[in-house]
Design a protein around this motif. Structure first.
Motif, PDB file in Angstrom:
ATOM      1  N   ALA A 160     108.618 -12.679   8.572  1.00 48.32           N
ATOM      2  CA  ALA A 160     109.947 -13.141   8.183  1.00 48.32           C
ATOM      3  C   ALA A 160     110.159 -14.599   8.583  1.00 48.32           C
ATOM      4  N   ALA A 161     109.695 -14.973   9.777  1.00 46.98           N
ATOM      5  CA  ALA A 161     109.827 -16.349  10.231  1.00 46.98           C
ATOM      6  C   ALA A 161     109.008 -17.293   9.354  1.00 46.98           C
ATOM      7  N   ASN A 162     107.841 -16.848   8.949  1.00 42.39           N
ATOM      8  CA  ASN A 162     107.007 -17.670   8.065  1.00 42.39           C
ATOM      9  C   ASN A 162     107.714 -17.924   6.738  1.00 42.39           C
ATOM     10  N   ALA A 163     108.301 -16.875   6.172  1.00 42.07           N
ATOM     11  CA  ALA A 163     109.014 -17.025   4.904  1.00 42.07           C
ATOM     12  C   ALA A 163     110.208 -17.950   5.057  1.00 42.07           C
ATOM     13  N   ALA A 164     110.945 -17.786   6.158  1.00 38.96           N
ATOM     14  CA  ALA A 164     112.126 -18.613   6.383  1.00 38.96           C
ATOM     15  C   ALA A 164     111.762 -20.084   6.551  1.00 38.96           C
ATOM     16  N   ALA A 165     110.561 -20.338   7.076  1.00 32.31           N
ATOM     17  CA  ALA A 165     110.113 -21.717   7.291  1.00 32.31           C
ATOM     18  C   ALA A 165     109.439 -22.308   6.065  1.00 32.31           C
ATOM     19  N   GLY A 166     109.380 -21.537   4.992  1.00 38.00           N
ATOM     20  CA  GLY A 166     108.794 -22.043   3.753  1.00 38.00           C
ATOM     21  C   GLY A 166     107.289 -22.038   3.705  1.00 38.00           C
ATOM     22  N   LEU A 167     106.639 -21.262   4.576  1.00 38.71           N
ATOM     23  CA  LEU A 167     105.178 -21.189   4.538  1.00 38.71           C
ATOM     24  C   LEU A 167     104.724 -20.361   3.339  1.00 38.71           C
ATOM     25  N   PRO A 168     103.592 -20.694   2.760  1.00 43.63           N
ATOM     26  CA  PRO A 168     103.098 -19.895   1.629  1.00 43.63           C
ATOM     27  C   PRO A 168     102.759 -18.481   2.073  1.00 43.63           C
ATOM     28  N   ASP A 169     102.951 -17.532   1.175  1.00 44.37           N
ATOM     29  CA  ASP A 169     102.711 -16.120   1.483  1.00 44.37           C
ATOM     30  C   ASP A 169     101.230 -15.799   1.297  1.00 44.37           C
ATOM     31  N   ILE A 170     100.412 -16.343   2.188  1.00 44.44           N
ATOM     32  CA  ILE A 170      98.968 -16.150   2.075  1.00 44.44           C
ATOM     33  C   ILE A 170      98.365 -15.604   3.364  1.00 44.44           C
ATOM     34  N   ASP A 171      99.210 -15.048   4.239  1.00 43.66           N
ATOM     35  CA  ASP A 171      98.677 -14.366   5.416  1.00 43.66           C
ATOM     36  C   ASP A 171      97.815 -13.186   4.985  1.00 43.66           C
ATOM     37  N   VAL A 172      96.975 -12.727   5.880  1.00 47.56           N
ATOM     38  CA  VAL A 172      96.320 -11.452   5.631  1.00 47.56           C
ATOM     39  C   VAL A 172      97.394 -10.379   5.533  1.00 47.56           C
ATOM     40  N   SER A 173      97.083  -9.280   4.850  1.00 44.82           N
ATOM     41  CA  SER A 173      98.025  -8.170   4.771  1.00 44.82           C
ATOM     42  C   SER A 173      98.110  -7.474   6.123  1.00 44.82           C
ATOM     43  N   VAL A 174      99.083  -6.587   6.250  1.00 46.95           N
ATOM     44  CA  VAL A 174      99.228  -5.844   7.504  1.00 46.95           C
ATOM     45  C   VAL A 174      97.983  -5.012   7.808  1.00 46.95           C
ATOM     46  N   PRO A 175      97.477  -4.196   6.857  1.00 46.33           N
ATOM     47  CA  PRO A 175      96.244  -3.451   7.173  1.00 46.33           C
ATOM     48  C   PRO A 175      95.071  -4.353   7.504  1.00 46.33           C
ATOM     49  N   GLN A 176      94.978  -5.506   6.844  1.00 47.24           N
ATOM     50  CA  GLN A 176      93.885  -6.430   7.154  1.00 47.24           C
ATOM     51  C   GLN A 176      94.040  -7.014   8.551  1.00 47.24           C
ATOM     52  N   GLY A 177      95.271  -7.322   8.944  1.00 49.25           N
ATOM     53  CA  GLY A 177      95.498  -7.818  10.302  1.00 49.25           C
ATOM     54  C   GLY A 177      95.079  -6.805  11.342  1.00 49.25           C
ATOM     55  N   LYS A 178      95.431  -5.540  11.095  1.00 46.32           N
ATOM     56  CA  LYS A 178      95.037  -4.493  12.044  1.00 46.32           C
ATOM     57  C   LYS A 178      93.523  -4.292  12.032  1.00 46.32           C
ATOM     58  N   PHE A 179      92.901  -4.455  10.865  1.00 49.03           N
ATOM     59  CA  PHE A 179      91.440  -4.378  10.783  1.00 49.03           C
ATOM     60  C   PHE A 179      90.797  -5.434  11.681  1.00 49.03           C
ATOM     61  N   LEU A 180      91.270  -6.670  11.608  1.00 47.21           N
ATOM     62  CA  LEU A 180      90.733  -7.729  12.464  1.00 47.21           C
ATOM     63  C   LEU A 180      90.917  -7.380  13.935  1.00 47.21           C
ATOM     64  N   HIS A 181      92.079  -6.854  14.260  1.00 48.52           N
ATOM     65  CA  HIS A 181      92.391  -6.462  15.630  1.00 48.52           C
ATOM     66  C   HIS A 181      91.421  -5.392  16.130  1.00 48.52           C
ATOM     67  N   LEU A 182      91.210  -4.367  15.323  1.00 46.82           N
ATOM     68  CA  LEU A 182      90.323  -3.275  15.730  1.00 46.82           C
ATOM     69  C   LEU A 182      88.878  -3.727  15.833  1.00 46.82           C
ATOM     70  N   LEU A 183      88.457  -4.588  14.912  1.00 49.42           N
ATOM     71  CA  LEU A 183      87.085  -5.082  14.969  1.00 49.42           C
ATOM     72  C   LEU A 183      86.871  -5.913  16.230  1.00 49.42           C
ATOM     73  N   ALA A 184      87.833  -6.771  16.557  1.00 53.90           N
ATOM     74  CA  ALA A 184      87.717  -7.574  17.775  1.00 53.90           C
ATOM     75  C   ALA A 184      87.654  -6.685  19.014  1.00 53.90           C
TER      76      ALA A 184
END
Length: 221
Positions: free
Chosen positions: A33-57
């Motif tokens: 939400a903060a990223n959107a409010a600051a005008g950042l492009p919506d190109i973050d990893v998705s939520v499942p992808q973020g958790k995938f990175l977390h679990l792999l690490a």
């Protein structure tokens, strides 16, 4: 029976939402939400992808992580939580505004002390870093993918995992005649990985809220 006709993107997004609802209650919606409010492009990893990175690490016991491409720090937060107390993440971001938003997000998430966000051209910044890192996540400008891979190898050790995002590009990676610099950079990445004897690699196609794309995952032997 679930109706599967219609827009596949809508179905992929709905499945992502199902996954998040059932398996990822500790998502970071305030960050997105903060990223959107600051005008950042919506190109973050998705939520499942973020958790995938977390679990792999976590699975490889990563304590030092290098991230190329911070944006608003969404994936950074997942990685910082994975390394735990005493671990650290160095994240590289070329845009000062994006970096400032990321620092605020990291502070709100309570992981700022584990993360150093370095602002500047990543190819140049990488020259001043010392390894080894346990995991490297590359999610920045695609024309520089080979340069980032070269730096990641220098900063790695046997057992380091290197992950590169956005390597399928909705199938455009197949287009050898493409004049899109992102496709050219991605195809060059595949060639560089295939030619590197120190790497054992694969790529996984993904679908979801981020449409059709994929990760390249390489292990340093």
């Amino acid at each position: 029976m679930v109706e599967r006709k219609g827009d596949p993107d809508a179905l992929w997004t709905a499945v992502d939402e199902y996954i998040v609802d059932r398996l990822i209650p500790d998502d970071h919606p305030a960050t997105r939400a903060a990223n959107a409010a600051a005008g950042l492009p919506d190109i973050d990893v998705s939520v499942p992808q973020g958790k995938f990175l977390h679990l792999l690490a976590r699975a490889i016991g990563a304590r030092r992580v290098l991230e190329v491409g911070t944006l608003g720090g969404y994936s950074t937060i997942w990685l910082a939580r994975a390394v735990g107390e005493g671990g650290g993440v160095i994240s590289l971001e070329i845009d000062p505004h994006h970096a400032a938003v990321a620092v605020g997000n990291l502070q709100r998430a309570g992981v700022a002390e584990r993360v150093s966000v370095l602002v500047g051209d990543a190819v140049e910044t990488l020259q001043g870093l010392e390894g080894p890192f346990d995991l490297v996540f590359i999610d920045a400008d695609k024309p520089s993918n080979v340069a980032y891979l070269t730096a990641a190898l220098r900063l790695s050790r046997p057992g380091t995992v290197i992950i590169v995002d956005n390597v399928v590009r909705e199938g455009d990676v197949l287009d050898a005649a493409s004049d899109d610099p992102r496709v050219i950079g991605t195809r060059a990445l595949f060639d560089a990985v295939a030619a590197e004897p120190r790497l054992s690699a694969t790529a996984i196609q993904t679908v979801g809220g981020k449409k059709w794309d994929g990760f390249l995952i390489a292990l340093v032997d």
